[in-house]
Write a protein that holds these residues in place. Structure first.
Motif, PDB file in Angstrom:
ATOM      1  N   LEU A   1      49.296  38.919  37.753  1.00 46.91           N
ATOM      2  CA  LEU A   1      48.344  39.140  38.841  1.00 46.91           C
ATOM      3  C   LEU A   1      47.464  40.354  38.564  1.00 46.91           C
ATOM      4  O   LEU A   1      46.274  40.367  38.914  1.00 46.91           O
ATOM      5  CB  LEU A   1      49.102  39.320  40.164  1.00 46.91           C
ATOM      6  CG  LEU A   1      49.877  38.099  40.664  1.00 46.91           C
ATOM      7  CD1 LEU A   1      50.622  38.430  41.941  1.00 46.91           C
ATOM      8  CD2 LEU A   1      48.952  36.915  40.878  1.00 46.91           C
ATOM      9  N   MET A   2      48.051  41.373  37.965  1.00 43.46           N
ATOM     10  CA  MET A   2      47.245  42.540  37.626  1.00 43.46           C
ATOM     11  C   MET A   2      46.202  42.203  36.563  1.00 43.46           C
ATOM     12  O   MET A   2      45.055  42.671  36.626  1.00 43.46           O
ATOM     13  CB  MET A   2      48.163  43.656  37.136  1.00 43.46           C
ATOM     14  CG  MET A   2      47.488  45.018  36.957  1.00 43.46           C
ATOM     15  SD  MET A   2      46.656  45.195  35.379  1.00 43.46           S
ATOM     16  CE  MET A   2      48.006  44.870  34.251  1.00 43.46           C
ATOM     17  N   LEU A   3      46.580  41.365  35.580  1.00 37.42           N
ATOM     18  CA  LEU A   3      45.620  40.945  34.555  1.00 37.42           C
ATOM     19  C   LEU A   3      44.508  40.096  35.162  1.00 37.42           C
ATOM     20  O   LEU A   3      43.355  40.148  34.710  1.00 37.42           O
ATOM     21  CB  LEU A   3      46.341  40.176  33.451  1.00 37.42           C
ATOM     22  CG  LEU A   3      47.299  40.996  32.575  1.00 37.42           C
ATOM     23  CD1 LEU A   3      48.004  40.091  31.564  1.00 37.42           C
ATOM     24  CD2 LEU A   3      46.561  42.110  31.845  1.00 37.42           C
ATOM     25  N   GLU A   4      44.829  39.297  36.167  1.00 39.31           N
ATOM     26  CA  GLU A   4      43.796  38.522  36.852  1.00 39.31           C
ATOM     27  C   GLU A   4      42.761  39.446  37.506  1.00 39.31           C
ATOM     28  O   GLU A   4      41.559  39.152  37.519  1.00 39.31           O
ATOM     29  CB  GLU A   4      44.424  37.617  37.920  1.00 39.31           C
ATOM     30  CG  GLU A   4      45.161  36.404  37.361  1.00 39.31           C
ATOM     31  CD  GLU A   4      44.203  35.375  36.800  1.00 39.31           C
ATOM     32  OE1 GLU A   4      43.023  35.367  37.211  1.00 39.31           O
ATOM     33  OE2 GLU A   4      44.622  34.582  35.940  1.00 39.31           O
ATOM     34  N   ASP A   5      43.232  40.576  38.022  1.00 43.92           N
ATOM     35  CA  ASP A   5      42.311  41.533  38.629  1.00 43.92           C
ATOM     36  C   ASP A   5      41.349  42.107  37.587  1.00 43.92           C
ATOM     37  O   ASP A   5      40.218  42.489  37.933  1.00 43.92           O
ATOM     38  CB  ASP A   5      43.100  42.661  39.288  1.00 43.92           C
ATOM     39  CG  ASP A   5      42.215  43.644  40.012  1.00 43.92           C
ATOM     40  OD1 ASP A   5      41.746  43.296  41.116  1.00 43.92           O
ATOM     41  OD2 ASP A   5      41.984  44.753  39.484  1.00 43.92           O
ATOM     42  N   ALA A   6      41.815  42.132  36.313  1.00 47.63           N
ATOM     43  CA  ALA A   6      40.958  42.630  35.233  1.00 47.63           C
ATOM     44  C   ALA A   6      40.225  41.502  34.520  1.00 47.63           C
ATOM     45  O   ALA A   6      39.622  41.741  33.460  1.00 47.63           O
ATOM     46  CB  ALA A   6      41.791  43.422  34.236  1.00 47.63           C
ATOM     47  N   SER A   7      40.283  40.274  35.049  1.00 45.39           N
ATOM     48  CA  SER A   7      39.629  39.097  34.452  1.00 45.39           C
ATOM     49  C   SER A   7      40.168  38.778  33.062  1.00 45.39           C
ATOM     50  O   SER A   7      39.458  38.207  32.232  1.00 45.39           O
ATOM     51  CB  SER A   7      38.098  39.296  34.388  1.00 45.39           C
ATOM     52  OG  SER A   7      37.573  39.487  35.676  1.00 45.39           O
ATOM     53  N   ILE A   8      41.422  39.136  32.803  1.00 44.71           N
ATOM     54  CA  ILE A   8      42.087  38.813  31.541  1.00 44.71           C
ATOM     55  C   ILE A   8      42.890  37.531  31.750  1.00 44.71           C
ATOM     56  O   ILE A   8      43.797  37.491  32.595  1.00 44.71           O
ATOM     57  CB  ILE A   8      43.005  39.959  31.075  1.00 44.71           C
ATOM     58  CG1 ILE A   8      42.207  41.245  30.904  1.00 44.71           C
ATOM     59  CG2 ILE A   8      43.709  39.580  29.785  1.00 44.71           C
ATOM     60  CD1 ILE A   8      41.145  41.181  29.829  1.00 44.71           C
ATOM     61  N   LYS A   9      42.554  36.478  30.992  1.00 42.83           N
ATOM     62  CA  LYS A   9      43.178  35.166  31.174  1.00 42.83           C
ATOM     63  C   LYS A   9      44.223  34.872  30.096  1.00 42.83           C
ATOM     64  O   LYS A   9      44.404  33.717  29.700  1.00 42.83           O
ATOM     65  CB  LYS A   9      42.088  34.090  31.136  1.00 42.83           C
ATOM     66  CG  LYS A   9      41.106  34.170  32.291  1.00 42.83           C
ATOM     67  CD  LYS A   9      41.793  33.801  33.600  1.00 42.83           C
ATOM     68  CE  LYS A   9      40.795  33.744  34.740  1.00 42.83           C
ATOM     69  NZ  LYS A   9      41.423  33.305  35.995  1.00 42.83           N
ATOM     70  N   LEU A  10      44.910  35.900  29.637  1.00 43.60           N
ATOM     71  CA  LEU A  10      45.903  35.714  28.578  1.00 43.60           C
ATOM     72  C   LEU A  10      46.986  34.689  28.941  1.00 43.60           C
ATOM     73  O   LEU A  10      47.345  33.852  28.109  1.00 43.60           O
ATOM     74  CB  LEU A  10      46.536  37.067  28.237  1.00 43.60           C
ATOM     75  CG  LEU A  10      47.638  37.066  27.180  1.00 43.60           C
ATOM     76  CD1 LEU A  10      47.109  36.557  25.843  1.00 43.60           C
ATOM     77  CD2 LEU A  10      48.234  38.456  27.019  1.00 43.60           C
TER      78      LEU A  10
ATOM     79  N   ALA B   1      40.639  35.066  21.973  1.00 41.72           N
ATOM     80  CA  ALA B   1      39.518  36.015  21.993  1.00 41.72           C
ATOM     81  C   ALA B   1      38.710  35.865  23.274  1.00 41.72           C
ATOM     82  O   ALA B   1      38.269  36.863  23.870  1.00 41.72           O
ATOM     83  CB  ALA B   1      38.642  35.804  20.764  1.00 41.72           C
ATOM     84  N   GLN B   2      38.520  34.640  23.728  1.00 45.81           N
ATOM     85  CA  GLN B   2      37.786  34.429  24.973  1.00 45.81           C
ATOM     86  C   GLN B   2      38.608  34.872  26.184  1.00 45.81           C
ATOM     87  O   GLN B   2      38.075  35.439  27.134  1.00 45.81           O
ATOM     88  CB  GLN B   2      37.416  32.959  25.116  1.00 45.81           C
ATOM     89  CG  GLN B   2      36.420  32.461  24.063  1.00 45.81           C
ATOM     90  CD  GLN B   2      36.091  30.992  24.267  1.00 45.81           C
ATOM     91  OE1 GLN B   2      36.524  30.361  25.217  1.00 45.81           O
ATOM     92  NE2 GLN B   2      35.282  30.452  23.353  1.00 45.81           N
ATOM     93  N   ALA B   3      39.919  34.616  26.137  1.00 46.37           N
ATOM     94  CA  ALA B   3      40.771  34.956  27.275  1.00 46.37           C
ATOM     95  C   ALA B   3      40.943  36.458  27.445  1.00 46.37           C
ATOM     96  O   ALA B   3      41.222  36.935  28.556  1.00 46.37           O
ATOM     97  CB  ALA B   3      42.134  34.288  27.119  1.00 46.37           C
ATOM     98  N   LEU B   4      40.780  37.227  26.350  1.00 45.32           N
ATOM     99  CA  LEU B   4      41.015  38.670  26.400  1.00 45.32           C
ATOM    100  C   LEU B   4      39.749  39.464  26.745  1.00 45.32           C
ATOM    101  O   LEU B   4      39.782  40.703  26.750  1.00 45.32           O
ATOM    102  CB  LEU B   4      41.578  39.151  25.059  1.00 45.32           C
ATOM    103  CG  LEU B   4      43.009  38.681  24.763  1.00 45.32           C
ATOM    104  CD1 LEU B   4      43.384  38.947  23.320  1.00 45.32           C
ATOM    105  CD2 LEU B   4      44.003  39.359  25.706  1.00 45.32           C
TER     106      LEU B   4
END
Length: 456
Positions: free
Chosen positions: A152-161, A206-209
């Protein structure tokens, strides 16, 4: 009412105190007298309580299962007398003023007449193993919650890993996250840290990060990752401790793993929750009812109605249902998988998993009581049973119509000694023959109807 126990003690247990009622024979013949005292639940007063009960000659003591507060007095008394742990839902006092003293008296009165049944309390070695396995389940829940927080924290940073690596727990994902926490922001460099099969997804990684992962996110991700690593280290240490504690039951655990879907952790939980001793339960049906995987019903005036979910051992049931879910992904390779697939179509996956869990527990009962390994019925057992039942229904229907039916297997019909029989059967009209599954039935019509009987 018949008196089964002459000297009994009823305990009403609280967090800070325990009220004890002792019932013994009175001075007059046939009379009963009771004495009630209250003790603190620290070890000193509990030892005084134990000595007092021994002095009174009490042979059986009973107490309600009140949270975890029942454990100190139970463990103190089990050394000198028989102690029963009771389900509070099974003993409702008559309406009136409710006090601890009256509750203790009510328990003692029910106990002396044999109107109570004790709950299963395992031996001390099993209790220690049970504490370890239950704590492991709680730690696994902590690990899952921390992983969800990180996603959820990564979603806040738009990281789709997680959409590419399916989670933040694989090795490649952990390496990339650690690099991001340390200050690396180049998505291509981070994607190049992938390992093993994950390297084939480098363009997608690369796109997800790509996102706006800043220092605040790095601080949060670092705290969550540290917590996640601590939980994983604790789980690894706990696995070692559980294996050491399970050594006396190594044979039973190895045997249980022959059941489809039951791995080492599930087998360890089964041993910890049941004690690996089936004599306490008496039958597979009682074990299933105790675990909560058997359907409950209420019967009155000859009518039986479902009662919904039963009280259950949530630790054992959760593991069995999880194992049943893994069986459902075996695509009918064995009997539990075939049962899961068959029930999923009619009742849904939830009901199917509970039914398969029930079948697993029945197998566990027979395996542990008879010291045997698992013997699978076969993936086609349900289909064969359905075909046999269908054959019996058709034969019964023909017999009700006045016909006589003889069944021969296909293998016997193809043997040389039955060639003449086959030739005679070839003369039977098509409407007088029934071929179903692996049997052939010849319909013999009564002679009195003017039709010649067909010999088979």
């Amino acid at each position: 009412m018949e008196m089964l126990f002459e000297r009994v003690a009823g305990l009403d247990v609280g967090k800070a105190s325990v009220t004890v009622c002792v019932r013994v024979p009175g001075l007059r013949q046939g009379s009963r007298s009771s004495v009630t005292r209250t003790f603190k639940t620290t070890m000193g007063p509990l030892r005084v309580m134990r000595d007092w009960l021994v002095e009174c000659g009490a042979t059986v003591a009973a107490m309600e299962s009140t949270s975890t507060y029942w454990k100190p007095p139970f463990y103190c008394l089990e050394e000198v007398m028989e102690v029963w742990l009771l389900n509070a839902a099974h003993m409702k006092a008559v309406p009136g003023r409710k006090t601890d003293v009256r509750d203790a008296e009510w328990i003692a009165q029910l106990l002396e007449h044999g109107l109570l049944s004790p709950s299963f309390v395992p031996s001390p070695p099993i209790r220690r193993l049970r504490m370890l396995t239950r704590y492991r389940v709680q730690l696994m829940g902590d690990r899952t919650r921390e992983a969800v927080r990180l996603e959820l924290m990564l979603e806040d940073a738009s990281i789709k890993l997680p959409t590419v690596a399916w989670s933040v727990t694989p090795v490649s994902a952990r390496v990339m996250l650690r690099a991001m926490i340390d200050g690396e922001r180049d998505a291509r460099v981070l994607a190049g840290m992938a390992k093993g099969k994950m390297r084939s997804k480098i363009p997608d990684l690369a796109q997800a990060l790509e996102g706006h992962f800043d220092d605040h996110h790095a601080r949060m991700a670092g705290a969550i990752s540290d917590r996640l690593e601590l939980v994983e280290h604790a789980l690894a240490d706990l696995d070692v401790a559980i294996r050491a504690q399970c050594l006396p039951w190594a044979h039973q655990i190895e045997s249980l793993q022959t059941i489809p879907g039951v791995e080492e952790k599930v087998a360890q939980v089964i041993v910890a929750e049941t004690g690996a001793d089936m004599t306490w339960f008496g039958s597979a049906a009682k074990l299933a009812a105790w675990a909560g995987v058997a359907p409950g019903f209420y019967e009155s005036a000859g009518k039986r109605t479902p009662t919904g979910k039963r009280q259950r051992n949530k630790w054992l049931t959760a593991m069995l249902v999880e194992a049943a879910g893994s069986v459902g992904r075996m695509h009918g390779k064995n009997y539990p998988a075939a049962q899961h697939a068959r029930l999923s179509k009619r009742r849904g996956p939830g009901r199917a998993q509970l039914a398969v869990a029930h079948s697993m527990l029945v197998a566990v009962y027979h395996m542990l009581s008879k010291n045997e390994s698992y013997r699978d019925l076969g993936a086609d057992w349900l289909a064969r049973r359905h075909d046999e039942a269908h054959t019996r229904r058709l034969v019964a229907q023909l017999e009700r119509l006045g016909h006589t039916v003889q069944l021969d297997s296909v293998a016997s019909l193809q043997s040389p000694k039955n060639v003449s029989g086959k030739a005679r059967r070839a003369d039977v009209p098509a409407h007088q023959q029934m071929i179903h599954g692996s049997v052939t039935a010849a319909i013999l019509l009564p002679r009195e109807r003017g039709v010649e009987c067909i010999s088979t």
